[in-house]
Scaffold this active site. Sequence first.
Site, short mmCIF file in Angstrom:
data_model
loop_
_atom_site.label_atom_id
_atom_site.label_comp_id
_atom_site.label_asym_id
_atom_site.label_seq_id
_atom_site.Cartn_x
_atom_site.Cartn_y
_atom_site.Cartn_z
N ILE A 96 0.82 -1.22 0.00
CA ILE A 96 0.00 0.00 0.00
C ILE A 96 0.85 1.26 0.00
O ILE A 96 0.33 2.38 0.02
CB ILE A 96 -0.97 0.04 1.20
CG1 ILE A 96 -0.21 -0.11 2.53
CG2 ILE A 96 -2.05 -1.02 1.05
CD1 ILE A 96 -1.09 0.09 3.76
N GLY A 122 8.66 3.14 -1.74
CA GLY A 122 9.71 4.14 -1.78
C GLY A 122 11.03 3.47 -2.12
O GLY A 122 11.11 2.25 -2.27
N THR A 123 12.07 4.27 -2.28
CA THR A 123 13.38 3.74 -2.64
C THR A 123 13.90 2.78 -1.58
O THR A 123 14.45 1.72 -1.88
CB THR A 123 14.39 4.89 -2.83
OG1 THR A 123 13.90 5.77 -3.84
CG2 THR A 123 15.75 4.35 -3.26
N VAL A 177 5.51 -0.40 2.19
CA VAL A 177 4.51 -0.59 3.24
C VAL A 177 3.47 -1.59 2.74
O VAL A 177 2.99 -1.49 1.61
CB VAL A 177 3.84 0.74 3.65
CG1 VAL A 177 2.79 0.50 4.73
CG2 VAL A 177 4.88 1.72 4.16
N LYS A 195 5.79 -1.65 7.64
CA LYS A 195 6.73 -0.86 6.84
C LYS A 195 8.08 -1.57 6.85
O LYS A 195 8.73 -1.69 7.88
CB LYS A 195 6.87 0.55 7.43
CG LYS A 195 7.77 1.47 6.59
CD LYS A 195 7.68 2.89 7.09
CE LYS A 195 8.48 3.85 6.21
NZ LYS A 195 8.33 5.26 6.65
N ASP A 237 7.88 17.35 7.55
CA ASP A 237 7.34 16.80 6.30
C ASP A 237 5.82 16.72 6.35
O ASP A 237 5.22 15.74 5.90
CB ASP A 237 7.94 15.42 5.99
CG ASP A 237 7.74 15.02 4.52
OD1 ASP A 237 7.54 15.93 3.68
OD2 ASP A 237 7.79 13.81 4.22
#
Length: 361
Positions: free
Chosen positions: A21, A24-25, A29, A44, A137
């Site tokens: 879901i 990323g690099t 997740v 994660k 962020d």
Amino acid sequence: MDLAAIENQRRADRWDKGIKIGEGTFANVYKGTEKATGRKVAIKKIKVGEMKDGLDMTALREVKFLQELRHPNIIALLDVFSVKQNINLVLEFLDTDLEAVIRDKALIFQNADIKSWMAMSLRGLEYIHRNGVLHRDLKPNNLLIASNGELKIADFGLAREFGDAGSRMTCQVITRWYRPPELLFGARYYSAAVDIWSIGTIFVELILRVPFLAGDTDIDQLKKTFHAMGTPTEQDWPGHTKLPDYHETPQHPKNPWWNMISSIGKEGQDLARELLRFDPLQRLSAVTALHHEYFTAFPRPTPPIKLPKPLAELRPRALAPDETQGKPILSGTENGVVKRKAESPSTLGLDGKRIARRLFA
């Protein structure tokens, strides 16, 4: 097999990993379940083996802060274990995020709904700041929403502790559309006010249903900000011309930009203005914002359980580590693609792995 490996395997066996879901690099997740209870979770998986010099600081920070910060409006860390070269964080599962709410044009929401989302965001942020942490962020898809409507702040990979004395920090944090002008001008010493600016832009985005300030580059971000709000003077923002990356920009007159959000009411317009002051020292703190008259004026905030939610499944989310590479990420808005360059923290190699073992103990 040593005792630590046995314990990690025991922890891993507690969970079933399902569909992806988020991606990323350096992390993916997955939607998972607790085998004994059937409870939904998010797992994660941080791919330590993909990192050049061992465990990246972002992974250490995220675990550290999620272990320390416990609040109804912050995502809960349920477990941590390692398998081979991967560190796994087990988090509470949350159905959707605020970006999906904003983007779903089939959803109609009212001022009372916006007030509720803002109150929950600020309560979580006030707790984070009170505990000496900057999130760095904040954006709509890092504000996750549970099945009962509760909003929870997530993704602490770029978070950082801060103190009264201040310490030098990178300015390459916060996704550009939500990044305050002091960071765009290269400030290395800054405060919790950077998160407040982000919350202010999210507030306006909730009202307009499109990103408020959507620049293609850092310079374009400044241009769009000053075009919308007027170019700051030394009187508005003392000392900004001395910031490391300051450069002159086209002069724009002061605009009553808050007129574009008149639908939120005068109290809401005033709150947005106070959150989006150019001078960081003049922005409201999270605790002061929570006491703003906007939150006591009619209408009352919608109870979380009654807030509108998208019917669709949460789409795969781009995770913060991608932003450290400055790579394009689909934004999920009509504007297409945005380069979201954030901090690229130093890596820790073997020392980092030793620290990780202490964190996961």
